[in-house]
Design a protein around this motif. Sequence first.
Motif, mmCIF file in Angstrom:
data_model
loop_
_atom_site.group_PDB
_atom_site.id
_atom_site.type_symbol
_atom_site.label_atom_id
_atom_site.label_comp_id
_atom_site.label_asym_id
_atom_site.label_seq_id
_atom_site.Cartn_x
_atom_site.Cartn_y
_atom_site.Cartn_z
ATOM 1 N N VAL A 1 0.809 -1.154 0.036
ATOM 2 C CA VAL A 1 -0.184 -0.041 -0.008
ATOM 3 C C VAL A 1 0.980 1.057 0.023
ATOM 4 N N ALA A 2 0.999 2.024 -0.985
ATOM 5 C CA ALA A 2 1.356 3.234 -1.259
ATOM 6 C C ALA A 2 0.813 4.159 -0.343
ATOM 7 N N VAL A 3 1.560 4.702 1.041
ATOM 8 C CA VAL A 3 0.857 5.650 2.123
ATOM 9 C C VAL A 3 1.473 6.743 1.986
ATOM 10 N N SER A 4 0.872 7.972 1.868
ATOM 11 C CA SER A 4 1.372 9.056 1.813
ATOM 12 C C SER A 4 1.175 10.017 2.891
ATOM 13 N N GLY A 5 0.376 9.583 4.022
ATOM 14 C CA GLY A 5 0.228 10.509 5.151
ATOM 15 C C GLY A 5 -1.253 10.999 5.132
ATOM 16 N N ASP B 1 -6.763 9.193 2.550
ATOM 17 C CA ASP B 1 -7.077 8.097 1.972
ATOM 18 C C ASP B 1 -6.165 7.019 1.842
ATOM 19 N N SER B 2 -4.986 7.033 1.828
ATOM 20 C CA SER B 2 -4.099 5.909 1.792
ATOM 21 C C SER B 2 -3.911 5.282 3.277
ATOM 22 N N LEU B 3 -3.769 6.018 4.279
ATOM 23 C CA LEU B 3 -3.932 5.600 5.689
ATOM 24 C C LEU B 3 -5.158 4.778 5.875
ATOM 25 N N VAL C 1 9.684 4.540 -8.073
ATOM 26 C CA VAL C 1 9.940 3.865 -6.979
ATOM 27 C C VAL C 1 8.901 2.951 -6.555
ATOM 28 N N MET C 2 7.590 3.254 -6.614
ATOM 29 C CA MET C 2 6.315 2.314 -6.474
ATOM 30 C C MET C 2 6.823 0.989 -7.071
ATOM 31 N N ASN C 3 6.996 1.045 -8.466
ATOM 32 C CA ASN C 3 7.094 0.039 -9.010
ATOM 33 C C ASN C 3 8.384 -0.872 -8.581
ATOM 34 N N ALA D 1 -1.429 -1.125 -4.238
ATOM 35 C CA ALA D 1 -2.570 -0.351 -4.036
ATOM 36 C C ALA D 1 -2.463 0.943 -3.447
ATOM 37 N N THR D 2 -3.170 1.982 -4.160
ATOM 38 C CA THR D 2 -3.107 3.340 -3.904
ATOM 39 C C THR D 2 -4.472 3.919 -3.179
ATOM 40 N N GLY D 3 -4.453 5.085 -2.717
ATOM 41 C CA GLY D 3 -5.597 5.395 -1.945
ATOM 42 C C GLY D 3 -6.516 6.558 -3.028
ATOM 43 N N HIS D 4 -6.457 6.302 -4.264
ATOM 44 C CA HIS D 4 -7.055 7.264 -5.061
ATOM 45 C C HIS D 4 -8.599 7.211 -4.922
ATOM 46 N N ASN D 5 -9.268 8.170 -4.779
ATOM 47 C CA ASN D 5 -10.745 8.082 -4.535
ATOM 48 C C ASN D 5 -11.597 8.391 -5.564
ATOM 49 N N ILE E 1 8.923 10.384 -10.289
ATOM 50 C CA ILE E 1 9.716 9.591 -9.248
ATOM 51 C C ILE E 1 8.768 8.373 -8.559
ATOM 52 N N LYS E 2 7.542 8.851 -8.162
ATOM 53 C CA LYS E 2 6.661 8.112 -7.474
ATOM 54 C C LYS E 2 6.317 6.782 -8.172
ATOM 55 N N ARG E 3 6.020 7.103 -9.521
ATOM 56 C CA ARG E 3 5.748 5.673 -10.200
ATOM 57 C C ARG E 3 7.162 4.701 -10.163
ATOM 58 N N GLY F 1 3.267 -1.494 4.113
ATOM 59 C CA GLY F 1 3.107 0.000 3.561
ATOM 60 C C GLY F 1 4.546 0.479 2.842
ATOM 61 N N LEU F 2 4.373 1.352 1.996
ATOM 62 C CA LEU F 2 5.458 2.169 1.563
ATOM 63 C C LEU F 2 5.263 3.527 1.597
ATOM 64 N N TYR F 3 6.393 4.340 2.147
ATOM 65 C CA TYR F 3 6.113 5.810 2.172
ATOM 66 C C TYR F 3 7.492 6.374 1.238
ATOM 67 N N ILE F 4 7.236 7.261 0.425
ATOM 68 C CA ILE F 4 8.278 7.984 -0.297
ATOM 69 C C ILE F 4 8.526 9.211 0.149
ATOM 70 N N ASP F 5 9.698 9.314 0.680
ATOM 71 C CA ASP F 5 9.996 10.738 1.368
ATOM 72 C C ASP F 5 10.754 11.754 0.327
ATOM 73 N N LEU F 6 9.765 12.555 -0.109
ATOM 74 C CA LEU F 6 10.533 13.423 -1.326
ATOM 75 C C LEU F 6 11.124 14.695 -0.927
ATOM 76 N N GLY F 7 11.301 15.055 0.534
ATOM 77 C CA GLY F 7 12.051 16.107 0.997
ATOM 78 C C GLY F 7 11.430 17.241 0.691
HETATM 79 P P1 AMP Z 1 -1.808 11.965 -4.732
HETATM 80 O O1 AMP Z 1 -1.294 11.756 -6.286
HETATM 81 O O2 AMP Z 1 -0.865 12.758 -3.876
HETATM 82 O O3 AMP Z 1 -3.225 12.465 -4.955
HETATM 83 O O4 AMP Z 1 -1.841 10.584 -4.170
HETATM 84 C C1 AMP Z 1 -2.442 9.482 -4.569
HETATM 85 C C2 AMP Z 1 -2.191 8.270 -3.903
HETATM 86 O O5 AMP Z 1 -0.597 7.917 -4.355
HETATM 87 C C3 AMP Z 1 -2.031 8.225 -2.621
HETATM 88 O O6 AMP Z 1 -3.475 7.865 -1.953
HETATM 89 C C4 AMP Z 1 -0.980 7.334 -2.049
HETATM 90 O O7 AMP Z 1 -1.559 5.911 -2.171
HETATM 91 C C5 AMP Z 1 0.053 7.432 -3.142
HETATM 92 N N1 AMP Z 1 1.015 8.461 -2.905
HETATM 93 C C6 AMP Z 1 1.018 9.824 -2.933
HETATM 94 N N2 AMP Z 1 2.014 10.488 -2.372
HETATM 95 C C7 AMP Z 1 2.866 9.016 -1.835
HETATM 96 C C8 AMP Z 1 4.057 9.123 -1.062
HETATM 97 N N3 AMP Z 1 4.873 10.382 -0.863
HETATM 98 N N4 AMP Z 1 4.591 7.873 -0.720
HETATM 99 C C9 AMP Z 1 3.786 6.762 -0.911
HETATM 100 N N5 AMP Z 1 2.629 6.759 -1.568
HETATM 101 C C10 AMP Z 1 2.145 8.005 -2.006
#
Ligand code: AMP
Length: 311
Positions: free
Chosen positions: A39-43, A46-48, A145-147, A159-163, A141-143, A63-69
Amino acid sequence: MRHHKLALCEIHYPEWFVAQTERAIRKYRMFGPDDRVLVAVSGGKDSLALWDVLLKLGYQADGLYIDLGIEGYSDASRDKVERFARTLRTLNVRPSVRPAPRPAARFTVVDLRAEYGETLPEVARRVRRGRGKPCSVCGLIKRHVMNRVTRDGGYDVLATGHNLDDEAAVLFGNVLHWKTGYVARQAPVLSASQEGGGLSRKVKPFCRFYERDTAAYALITGIDYIYDECPHALGATSLRYKAVLNDMEEKSPSTKLQFYLGFLRARQEGFFCEQAEEVELHPCSNCGQPTSAPDLCAFCRLWKDAVEGER
Ligand code: AMP
Ligand code: FES
Ligand code: ZN
């Protein structure tokens, strides 16, 4: 919930929400109980909420969190994800749903600066692609790293939290500009492909939930999430599309749901057939991920420029 014609209390709402998620997972055949889900979690809410629900349903979800700084944003969102991940050890995963207890969920952080030497704002300032629009580099970058983490970690699906609000806005933008290729590819499930080194399977279990549905779930169940939008999102076209759709929804409830579900129905009926890929994909010579470019993929080119710039 006007759009669902439902009135639920604080006890029944989370149950309804969890059950609806399971229905979507099954309806679109997203994954099964034996699959390993990342699960890609952004904080964000949706994703949490998604990670929480998948664990409650008994799925093997890490869970996977990408710290973009991103200053003033990444630290705060990382903190929310880390706090949430710590609570998982004590999370009451409902034993009635699946009999065997699952091992504790794992949590991976990919820190862009630590792994690649630069934060997102730094890369975006340096490369032409990012000037004035860091979101474009961010998406790339996100695509990537997630892949990578999905593939290297041996996960079956990402899995992403897109609603629904996200999906309806993307669809609206693509229709407005007749980006037919993107319209044809928009779906709750994107199949894995072995072509060019491998693209992982991607799913959006919350694609039928309104943003306010996921917010209500997070609020009722006490999930602490980051409220702020990324500072780079200000003025993004996707937010303008969301504003237009919100206005229409206000005057005519369920507009977004009908727009998106109508599209999915039409898609299933074959109105949008995907064109065969005209470009051939092959593995990037550096990272091995699929690319149509002759040598390095777009992600690796971002960092190659940094090395050359230092010379
Ligand atoms: P967003 O593109 O910011 O609307 O995010 C869409 C989805 O991408 C979120 O619900 C997460 O599942 C995932 N996502 C966005 N930012 C991150 C992040 N920094 N790290 C991990 N997953 C992320
Ligand atoms: Fe990517 Fe804001 S989260 S640019
Ligand atoms: Zn590469």
